[in-house]
Structure formats: structure tokens, C-alpha cells
Design an enzyme around this catalytic site. Structure first.
Site, PDB file in Angstrom:
ATOM      1  N   ASP A  67      39.414  45.364  26.237  1.00 19.62           N
ATOM      2  CA  ASP A  67      38.538  46.377  26.830  1.00 19.62           C
ATOM      3  C   ASP A  67      39.312  47.599  27.310  1.00 19.62           C
ATOM      4  OD1 ASP A  67      39.732  44.882  28.881  1.00 19.62           O
ATOM      5  OD2 ASP A  67      37.889  43.814  29.333  1.00 19.62           O
ATOM      6  N   ASN A 136      32.510  36.775  38.828  1.00 23.89           N
ATOM      7  CA  ASN A 136      31.124  36.535  38.418  1.00 23.89           C
ATOM      8  C   ASN A 136      31.043  35.835  37.060  1.00 23.89           C
ATOM      9  OD1 ASN A 136      31.922  38.551  36.704  1.00 23.89           O
ATOM     10  ND2 ASN A 136      30.317  40.021  37.263  1.00 23.89           N
ATOM     11  N   HIS A 138      32.598  36.908  34.257  1.00 22.12           N
ATOM     12  CA  HIS A 138      32.730  37.755  33.066  1.00 22.12           C
ATOM     13  C   HIS A 138      33.998  37.429  32.299  1.00 22.12           C
ATOM     14  CE1 HIS A 138      34.853  41.299  35.379  1.00 22.12           C
ATOM     15  NE2 HIS A 138      35.760  40.538  34.821  1.00 22.12           N
ATOM     16  N   GLU A 143      29.477  41.111  31.242  1.00 26.22           N
ATOM     17  CA  GLU A 143      28.974  40.752  32.570  1.00 26.22           C
ATOM     18  C   GLU A 143      27.775  39.804  32.432  1.00 26.22           C
ATOM     19  OE1 GLU A 143      30.801  41.644  34.940  1.00 26.22           O
ATOM     20  OE2 GLU A 143      31.324  43.762  34.967  1.00 26.22           O
TER      21      GLU A 143
HETATM   22  C1  F6R Z   1      40.760  42.392  31.485  1.00 26.70           C
HETATM   23  C2  F6R Z   1      39.457  41.743  31.417  1.00 26.70           C
HETATM   24  C3  F6R Z   1      38.822  41.097  32.593  1.00 26.70           C
HETATM   25  C4  F6R Z   1      39.806  40.414  33.541  1.00 26.70           C
HETATM   26  C5  F6R Z   1      39.080  39.831  34.748  1.00 26.70           C
HETATM   27  C6  F6R Z   1      40.042  39.209  35.739  1.00 26.70           C
HETATM   28  O1  F6R Z   1      41.138  42.927  30.239  1.00 26.70           O
HETATM   29  O2  F6R Z   1      38.866  41.763  30.382  1.00 26.70           O
HETATM   30  O3  F6R Z   1      37.888  40.158  32.152  1.00 26.70           O
HETATM   31  O4  F6R Z   1      40.488  39.407  32.851  1.00 26.70           O
HETATM   32  O5  F6R Z   1      38.346  40.835  35.388  1.00 26.70           O
HETATM   33  O6  F6R Z   1      40.815  40.220  36.299  1.00 26.70           O
HETATM   34  P1  F6R Z   1      42.079  39.883  37.208  1.00 26.70           P
HETATM   35  O7  F6R Z   1      43.081  39.239  36.305  1.00 26.70           O
HETATM   36  O8  F6R Z   1      42.568  41.225  37.700  1.00 26.70           O
HETATM   37  O9  F6R Z   1      41.602  38.985  38.284  1.00 26.70           O
END
Ligand code: F6R
Length: 242
Positions: A67, A136, A138, A143
Site C-alpha cells: 500500500d 481493527n 485490517h 478495512e
Molecule cells: C502496512 C500495512 C498495514 C500494517 C498495519 C500494522 O503496509 O499494510 O496493514 O501492517 O497497520 O501496522 P504496524 O506494524 O505499524 O502496527
């Protein structure tokens, strides 16, 4: 599903880096799906230090990031483009033309999503998809929703995601409200999925994602259906699993 729990960050990083390194050693033309955020930083650090010892090469590999924020210049320190260069690409021999990240500044975001899906399709199949998880549930920036989208698309980030990612910006108002993300269809098509989770604050969502009902309300629960899911947890994130 293969769940491994580690009592130190160092061991978890080593295990994650070994899985990625092992793939490029045995399959130099591997297609890697990469993630950003706090979770993979230690794995990338370990991968870089092993790479510098000459243990393997990324010279024939290809990568696709999950992303990118919409509307953030790629030179912005919090763009995922900047993150990937800082933590990985700048230090290894992966050819720049094969290190793919969605362009969050594309004039036509829809066309950019279609371009990204074509690139992934042309590369064949993602061999290993590295994932973190949001509080959440994701994965990528898919989401919780009534229905999930198969391919790359523009998404409105959930309030919870904006708040969680505010730690990387000066304030929550600076977090971009939208991102381009790979869809769950693409993620689930990867041959192997490597989900990495750290911290007590993720223990509930880990439990829900891995043992709860499979529902689009918790996109990570779809990972239960994947035939080759490897989960690396620190003991805090594993705290609610029996
Ligand atoms: C990042 C991504 C997100 C993160 C998730 C956890 O490329 O796609 O899904 O993996 O938000 O983020 P952290 O590792 O910062 O807790």
C-alpha cells in the site's frame, strides 16, 4: 496454519528474516509482497545485515508493496516509498525497476490501481506476502467492511487506522485520509503468507483473526482460509491464544 511464538524481538526478527532470505536463496527470482509500519522494521534490519554478510542476493527478485498513502509526496518522510528506501531498498541489490509501490500521487488513482494489478499479474504469483495487522483487523489497508474488494483499490482509512498511524506524523490531522491498497483477493493468492504481530495491544485482534469467525468485519480472519499461513508472534501478541 503454523503459529510460532518468540520470547524476544531478536528471535522473531531472525525467524522472519530467515524465511525471506531462505526463499530468495532457493528461488532467486522470487516475487515478494512487502509491508510497512512498525512491525517489519526489525525483520528488514536483520535482512539487511545478513545481506551485507553476502549470504544472499535480491538481484533477480521482484517486490510489490501492499500500500501507499494517497496524496503524500514520495519524498515525504512518512510515505511508504521513503520508508521502504530507508529500511530496505537503499541497502540491498533489488533492482529499482522491480521494486514496486503503488503511486499515491498518480493523477488518475483508478488507472494506477489497474496498472498495479497488471504488474502483479505479469509477475505471475506473489511467492511470499509479508503482512502486519491493524488493531481493527485490517490487512494491507483493507478495512473492516460489508464486502471486501479483490484487487488494488483506493480506500478511505478507518478512524482507528488514522489514530494508530498518527504516531508517525506530527498530528492525526496530517495522516492522509486515503490510501491505495492491494485487495484481499491478491493477498490471498500469494503462495505463502507470513503474518507478523507484536505487542499486547494486538493480542485481542490476533485471537479474533486466527480463532474467531471468518468475516469481512475482520479482514485478517480470511487468512484462516489460506493453505500456507505462517504466523510469527511475540509472546505478548500471543497472550490471548490458548
Ligand atoms: C502496512 C500495512 C498495514 C500494517 C498495519 C500494522 O503496509 O499494510 O496493514 O501492517 O497497520 O501496522 P504496524 O506494524 O505499524 O502496527
Amino acid at each position: 496454519m503454523n503459529i510460532l511464538t518468540f520470547d524476544s524481538n531478536e528471535k522473531l526478527n531472525e525467524a522472519g528474516a530467515n524465511i525471506i532470505a531462505g526463499l530468495v536463496q532457493t528461488q532467486p527470482k522470487a516475487v515478494l509482497g512487502l509491508a510497512t509500519g512498525g512491525t517489519p522494521v526489525g525483520i528488514y534490519e536483520r535482512l539487511v545485515s545478513d545481506f551485507k554478510r553476502g549470504l544472499f542476493s535480491f538481484s533477480q527478485a521482484t517486490s510489490f508493496n501492499l500500500d501507499e498513502y494517497v496524496g503524500l509526496d514520495k519524498k515525504h518522510p512518512q510515505s511508504y516509498y521513503a520508508y521502504m528506501h530507508e529500511h530496505l531498498f537503499h541497502h540491498i541489490d533489488l533492482p529499482a525497476e522491480r521494486a514496486h509501490i503503488p503511486n499515491g500521487n498518480a493523477p488518475d488513482p483508478q488507472a494506477e490501481c489497474e496498472r498495479y494489478d497488471r504488474l502483479i499479474a505479469d509477475a505471475g504469483q506473489i511467492d511470499l506476502q509479508l503482512l502486519g495487522i491493524g488493531h481493527n483487523g485490517h490487512i494491507g489497508f483493507n478495512e473492516p467492511a460489508h464486502a471486501l474488494i479483490r484487487g488494488t483499490h483506493v480506500v478511505d482509512l478507518a478512524e482507528e487506522t488514522l489514530k494508530a498511524n498518527a504516531r508517525f506524523f506530527d498530528s492525526v490531522d496530517e495522516v492522509p485520509k486515503q490510501a491505495i491498497t492491494m485487495g484481499v483477493g491478491t493477498i490471498l493468492k500469494a503462495k505463502t503468507i507470513l503474518l507478523v504481530v507484536r505487542g499486547a495491544d494486538k493480542a485481542d485482534i490476533v485471537h479474533r483473526a486466527l480463532t474467531g469467525p471468518i468475516t469481512t468485519d475482520c479482514p485478517a480472519s480470511l487468512l484462516q482460509t489460506h493453505p500456507h499461513l505462517v504466523v510469527l508472534l511475540d509472546k505478548e501478541a500471543a497472550g490471548k491464544l490458548s
